[in-house]
Design a protein around this motif. Structure first.
Motif, PDB file in Angstrom:
ATOM      1  N   THR A  65      13.490 -44.835  29.423  1.00 23.76           N
ATOM      2  CA  THR A  65      12.143 -44.378  29.766  1.00 23.76           C
ATOM      3  C   THR A  65      11.681 -44.908  31.117  1.00 23.76           C
ATOM      4  O   THR A  65      10.673 -44.435  31.648  1.00 23.76           O
ATOM      5  CB  THR A  65      11.134 -44.802  28.687  1.00 23.76           C
ATOM      6  OG1 THR A  65      11.284 -46.209  28.441  1.00 23.76           O
ATOM      7  CG2 THR A  65      11.375 -44.046  27.388  1.00 23.76           C
ATOM      8  N   VAL A  66      12.391 -45.887  31.667  1.00 30.42           N
ATOM      9  CA  VAL A  66      12.041 -46.421  32.988  1.00 30.42           C
ATOM     10  C   VAL A  66      13.263 -46.444  33.905  1.00 30.42           C
ATOM     11  O   VAL A  66      13.377 -47.278  34.789  1.00 30.42           O
ATOM     12  CB  VAL A  66      11.408 -47.827  32.893  1.00 30.42           C
ATOM     13  CG1 VAL A  66      10.020 -47.742  32.290  1.00 30.42           C
ATOM     14  CG2 VAL A  66      12.289 -48.783  32.091  1.00 30.42           C
ATOM     15  N   SER A  67      14.171 -45.501  33.681  1.00 29.96           N
ATOM     16  CA  SER A  67      15.380 -45.399  34.494  1.00 29.96           C
ATOM     17  C   SER A  67      15.479 -44.000  35.077  1.00 29.96           C
ATOM     18  O   SER A  67      15.508 -43.012  34.334  1.00 29.96           O
ATOM     19  CB  SER A  67      16.630 -45.699  33.657  1.00 29.96           C
ATOM     20  OG  SER A  67      16.642 -47.038  33.215  1.00 29.96           O
ATOM     21  N   PHE A  68      15.564 -43.920  36.400  1.00 29.65           N
ATOM     22  CA  PHE A  68      15.660 -42.622  37.041  1.00 29.65           C
ATOM     23  C   PHE A  68      16.940 -41.879  36.665  1.00 29.65           C
ATOM     24  O   PHE A  68      17.011 -40.650  36.773  1.00 29.65           O
ATOM     25  CB  PHE A  68      15.563 -42.768  38.560  1.00 29.65           C
ATOM     26  CG  PHE A  68      14.163 -42.966  39.071  1.00 29.65           C
ATOM     27  CD1 PHE A  68      13.078 -42.358  38.458  1.00 29.65           C
ATOM     28  CD2 PHE A  68      13.921 -43.767  40.185  1.00 29.65           C
ATOM     29  CE1 PHE A  68      11.783 -42.523  38.935  1.00 29.65           C
ATOM     30  CE2 PHE A  68      12.636 -43.937  40.678  1.00 29.65           C
ATOM     31  CZ  PHE A  68      11.565 -43.317  40.055  1.00 29.65           C
ATOM     32  N   CYS A  69      17.963 -42.602  36.206  1.00 31.65           N
ATOM     33  CA  CYS A  69      19.207 -41.927  35.813  1.00 31.65           C
ATOM     34  C   CYS A  69      19.010 -40.995  34.630  1.00 31.65           C
ATOM     35  O   CYS A  69      19.848 -40.112  34.381  1.00 31.65           O
ATOM     36  CB  CYS A  69      20.306 -42.939  35.512  1.00 31.65           C
ATOM     37  SG  CYS A  69      19.986 -44.006  34.097  1.00 31.65           S
ATOM     38  N   GLN A  70      17.912 -41.128  33.890  1.00 25.71           N
ATOM     39  CA  GLN A  70      17.658 -40.239  32.763  1.00 25.71           C
ATOM     40  C   GLN A  70      17.568 -38.782  33.206  1.00 25.71           C
ATOM     41  O   GLN A  70      17.817 -37.861  32.422  1.00 25.71           O
ATOM     42  CB  GLN A  70      16.371 -40.660  32.038  1.00 25.71           C
ATOM     43  CG  GLN A  70      16.043 -39.853  30.786  1.00 25.71           C
ATOM     44  CD  GLN A  70      17.095 -39.959  29.698  1.00 25.71           C
ATOM     45  OE1 GLN A  70      17.832 -40.949  29.635  1.00 25.71           O
ATOM     46  NE2 GLN A  70      17.177 -38.965  28.820  1.00 25.71           N
TER      47      GLN A  70
ATOM     48  N   ASP B 128      18.047 -34.862  31.635  1.00 26.68           N
ATOM     49  CA  ASP B 128      16.870 -34.022  31.440  1.00 26.68           C
ATOM     50  C   ASP B 128      16.521 -33.132  32.628  1.00 26.68           C
ATOM     51  O   ASP B 128      15.595 -32.329  32.531  1.00 26.68           O
ATOM     52  CB  ASP B 128      15.654 -34.901  31.120  1.00 26.68           C
ATOM     53  CG  ASP B 128      15.856 -35.736  29.860  1.00 26.68           C
ATOM     54  OD1 ASP B 128      16.686 -35.339  29.012  1.00 26.68           O
ATOM     55  OD2 ASP B 128      15.195 -36.781  29.727  1.00 26.68           O
ATOM     56  N   GLY B 129      17.203 -33.273  33.731  1.00 26.67           N
ATOM     57  CA  GLY B 129      16.877 -32.506  34.927  1.00 26.67           C
ATOM     58  C   GLY B 129      15.933 -33.251  35.849  1.00 26.67           C
ATOM     59  O   GLY B 129      16.199 -33.400  37.041  1.00 26.67           O
ATOM     60  N   THR B 130      14.814 -33.695  35.303  1.00 26.27           N
ATOM     61  CA  THR B 130      13.884 -34.555  36.039  1.00 26.27           C
ATOM     62  C   THR B 130      13.390 -35.648  35.099  1.00 26.27           C
ATOM     63  O   THR B 130      13.435 -35.506  33.868  1.00 26.27           O
ATOM     64  CB  THR B 130      12.659 -33.781  36.573  1.00 26.27           C
ATOM     65  OG1 THR B 130      11.922 -33.243  35.473  1.00 26.27           O
ATOM     66  CG2 THR B 130      13.067 -32.672  37.520  1.00 26.27           C
TER      67      THR B 130
ATOM     68  N   VAL C   4       8.814 -41.894  36.458  1.00 30.16           N
ATOM     69  CA  VAL C   4       8.513 -43.296  36.163  1.00 30.16           C
ATOM     70  C   VAL C   4       7.346 -43.723  37.040  1.00 30.16           C
ATOM     71  O   VAL C   4       7.433 -43.640  38.275  1.00 30.16           O
ATOM     72  CB  VAL C   4       9.736 -44.204  36.422  1.00 30.16           C
ATOM     73  CG1 VAL C   4       9.377 -45.664  36.175  1.00 30.16           C
ATOM     74  CG2 VAL C   4      10.911 -43.785  35.546  1.00 30.16           C
ATOM     75  N   GLU C   5       6.267 -44.120  36.419  1.00 33.69           N
ATOM     76  CA  GLU C   5       5.069 -44.591  37.123  1.00 33.69           C
ATOM     77  C   GLU C   5       4.636 -43.615  38.227  1.00 33.69           C
ATOM     78  O   GLU C   5       4.320 -44.009  39.348  1.00 33.69           O
ATOM     79  CB  GLU C   5       5.286 -46.001  37.666  1.00 33.69           C
ATOM     80  CG  GLU C   5       5.520 -47.005  36.541  1.00 33.69           C
ATOM     81  CD  GLU C   5       5.305 -48.449  36.956  1.00 33.69           C
ATOM     82  OE1 GLU C   5       4.889 -48.695  38.103  1.00 33.69           O
ATOM     83  OE2 GLU C   5       5.547 -49.332  36.112  1.00 33.69           O
ATOM     84  N   GLY C   6       4.652 -42.341  37.890  1.00 32.98           N
ATOM     85  CA  GLY C   6       4.151 -41.315  38.792  1.00 32.98           C
ATOM     86  C   GLY C   6       5.128 -40.826  39.834  1.00 32.98           C
ATOM     87  O   GLY C   6       4.797 -39.940  40.626  1.00 32.98           O
ATOM     88  N   ILE C   7       6.348 -41.358  39.847  1.00 32.34           N
ATOM     89  CA  ILE C   7       7.363 -40.957  40.822  1.00 32.34           C
ATOM     90  C   ILE C   7       8.434 -40.145  40.096  1.00 32.34           C
ATOM     91  O   ILE C   7       8.970 -40.587  39.074  1.00 32.34           O
ATOM     92  CB  ILE C   7       7.987 -42.180  41.515  1.00 32.34           C
ATOM     93  CG1 ILE C   7       6.894 -42.988  42.230  1.00 32.34           C
ATOM     94  CG2 ILE C   7       9.077 -41.757  42.489  1.00 32.34           C
ATOM     95  CD1 ILE C   7       7.360 -44.331  42.723  1.00 32.34           C
ATOM     96  N   THR C   8       8.755 -38.988  40.612  1.00 27.97           N
ATOM     97  CA  THR C   8       9.706 -38.083  39.954  1.00 27.97           C
ATOM     98  C   THR C   8      11.086 -38.173  40.585  1.00 27.97           C
ATOM     99  O   THR C   8      11.229 -38.115  41.809  1.00 27.97           O
ATOM    100  CB  THR C   8       9.209 -36.632  40.030  1.00 27.97           C
ATOM    101  OG1 THR C   8       7.973 -36.527  39.309  1.00 27.97           O
ATOM    102  CG2 THR C   8      10.212 -35.665  39.414  1.00 27.97           C
ATOM    103  N   ALA C   9      12.093 -38.314  39.722  1.00 29.09           N
ATOM    104  CA  ALA C   9      13.492 -38.255  40.138  1.00 29.09           C
ATOM    105  C   ALA C   9      14.078 -36.940  39.659  1.00 29.09           C
ATOM    106  O   ALA C   9      13.726 -36.442  38.585  1.00 29.09           O
ATOM    107  CB  ALA C   9      14.275 -39.429  39.568  1.00 29.09           C
ATOM    108  N   ARG C  10      14.984 -36.378  40.458  1.00 29.87           N
ATOM    109  CA  ARG C  10      15.579 -35.081  40.128  1.00 29.87           C
ATOM    110  C   ARG C  10      17.102 -35.170  40.198  1.00 29.87           C
ATOM    111  O   ARG C  10      17.654 -35.700  41.174  1.00 29.87           O
ATOM    112  CB  ARG C  10      15.075 -34.009  41.089  1.00 29.87           C
ATOM    113  CG  ARG C  10      15.640 -32.607  40.820  1.00 29.87           C
ATOM    114  CD  ARG C  10      15.025 -31.567  41.725  1.00 29.87           C
ATOM    115  NE  ARG C  10      13.595 -31.452  41.481  1.00 29.87           N
ATOM    116  CZ  ARG C  10      13.044 -30.702  40.535  1.00 29.87           C
ATOM    117  NH1 ARG C  10      13.820 -30.011  39.718  1.00 29.87           N
ATOM    118  NH2 ARG C  10      11.730 -30.648  40.400  1.00 29.87           N
ATOM    119  N   ALA C  11      17.768 -34.619  39.188  1.00 31.16           N
ATOM    120  CA  ALA C  11      19.221 -34.517  39.229  1.00 31.16           C
ATOM    121  C   ALA C  11      19.625 -33.485  40.264  1.00 31.16           C
ATOM    122  O   ALA C  11      19.117 -32.358  40.263  1.00 31.16           O
ATOM    123  CB  ALA C  11      19.758 -34.121  37.856  1.00 31.16           C
TER     124      ALA C  11
END
Length: 270
Positions: free
Chosen positions: A40-45, A49-51, A54-61
């Motif tokens: 839930t706090v790892s951008f690798c997720q 899930d595609g995106t 974490v804390e308002g910052i979006t990571a994208r595969a």
């Protein structure tokens, strides 16, 4: 300053959050099937899930350099399935941060970028990187080391609420992992929290489930599959940890320190 972070687990994500908020564009790499338990706090997720946010910052595969550039232009953190960090040769990275936390060097070299930093044991500042950031809980957590190495790995996790090894959920055998509980659930000592194939996995202490591997992942015997937090504050399961923030601060310091060193010093010239 474009920064490549190798690894996208919870500590790497804490680093990325600090750098992103400080104005650094960040690219991250990880396995095709990441094994971070604090999902839930790892951008690798986002690799599942595609995106992920974490804390308002979006990571994208992302899959290639063009998608990396598009994600950066959109203000997102791109995460590549690229364990060898081959993307390093395709973009003009100013810094590389090894946040794999393998406890040994898996291939990072001081020549990989103008500034190379590494987290935790397994690296020597001035030899295979410019600086090392301490990851062991305690007085030196987050310290930037410019000569020498981090404290050696003890194999025992840091003390949280009086618990150390009991906090970890480990696979009792090799097989396919099936969680029974979810991140954020409260459990009691001896409660079944997961199965590996048909073999139950028990909680060794009471607390809140802060980390858990995803359903269906194939795991070796003894692999870390989750963790339990005795503090039982649910919000801690969904926000960057104190440890990750401290380590992120050390990386931010390292980038600024070595950048200034490259410019010729840290004195004020009026």
């Amino acid at each position: 300053m474009l920064v490549l972070i190798k690894g996208a687990g919870d500590l790497a994500t804490g680093v990325a959050v600090r750098l992103y908020r400080s104005g650094f564009p960040v690219v991250m790499t990880d396995l095709a099937q990441p094994t971070a338990v604090r999902r839930t706090v790892s951008f690798c997720q986002c690799r599942y899930d595609g995106t992920t946010t974490v804390e308002g910052i979006t990571a994208r595969a992302v899959q290639d350099v063009d998608q990396v550039k598009s994600a950066l232009a959109a203000g997102e953190v791109p995460v590549l399935a690229d364990p060898a960090a081959e993307i390093r040769a395709a973009l003009p990275f100013d810094a590389v941060v090894d946040a794999i936390l393998a406890k040994h060097n898996t291939g990072t070299a001081i020549t990989d970028a103008p500034i190379v930093l590494a987290l935790g044991p397994g690296f020597t500042a001035g030899v295979d990187c410019h600086g090392v950031v301490e990851t062991k809980r305690g007085h030196y957590l987050g310290r930037l080391i410019t000569e020498g190495s981090a404290i050696p790995n003890t194999g025992v996790p840091g003390d949280v609420g009086g618990y150390t090894i009991e906090r970890l959920i480990r696979a009792p055998k090799a097989g396919v992992f099936h969680p029974v509980t979810s991140i954020g659930d409260t459990v009691e000592k001896g409660e079944v929290v997961a199965h590996v194939d048909e073999t139950p996995v028990y909680a060794a202490m009471p607390g809140i489930v802060r980390g858990m591997l995803p359903e269906g992942l194939t795991v070796p015997a003894g692999m870390k599959a989750g963790d339990i937090d005795p503090r039982c504050t649910r919000d801690h399961c969904f926000t960057v940890s104190d440890k990750a923030r401290a380590v992120g601060g050390g990386v931010l310091e390292g980038l600024m320190y070595f950048s200034r060193q490259r410019e010729g010093g840290t004195t004020w010239n009026g």
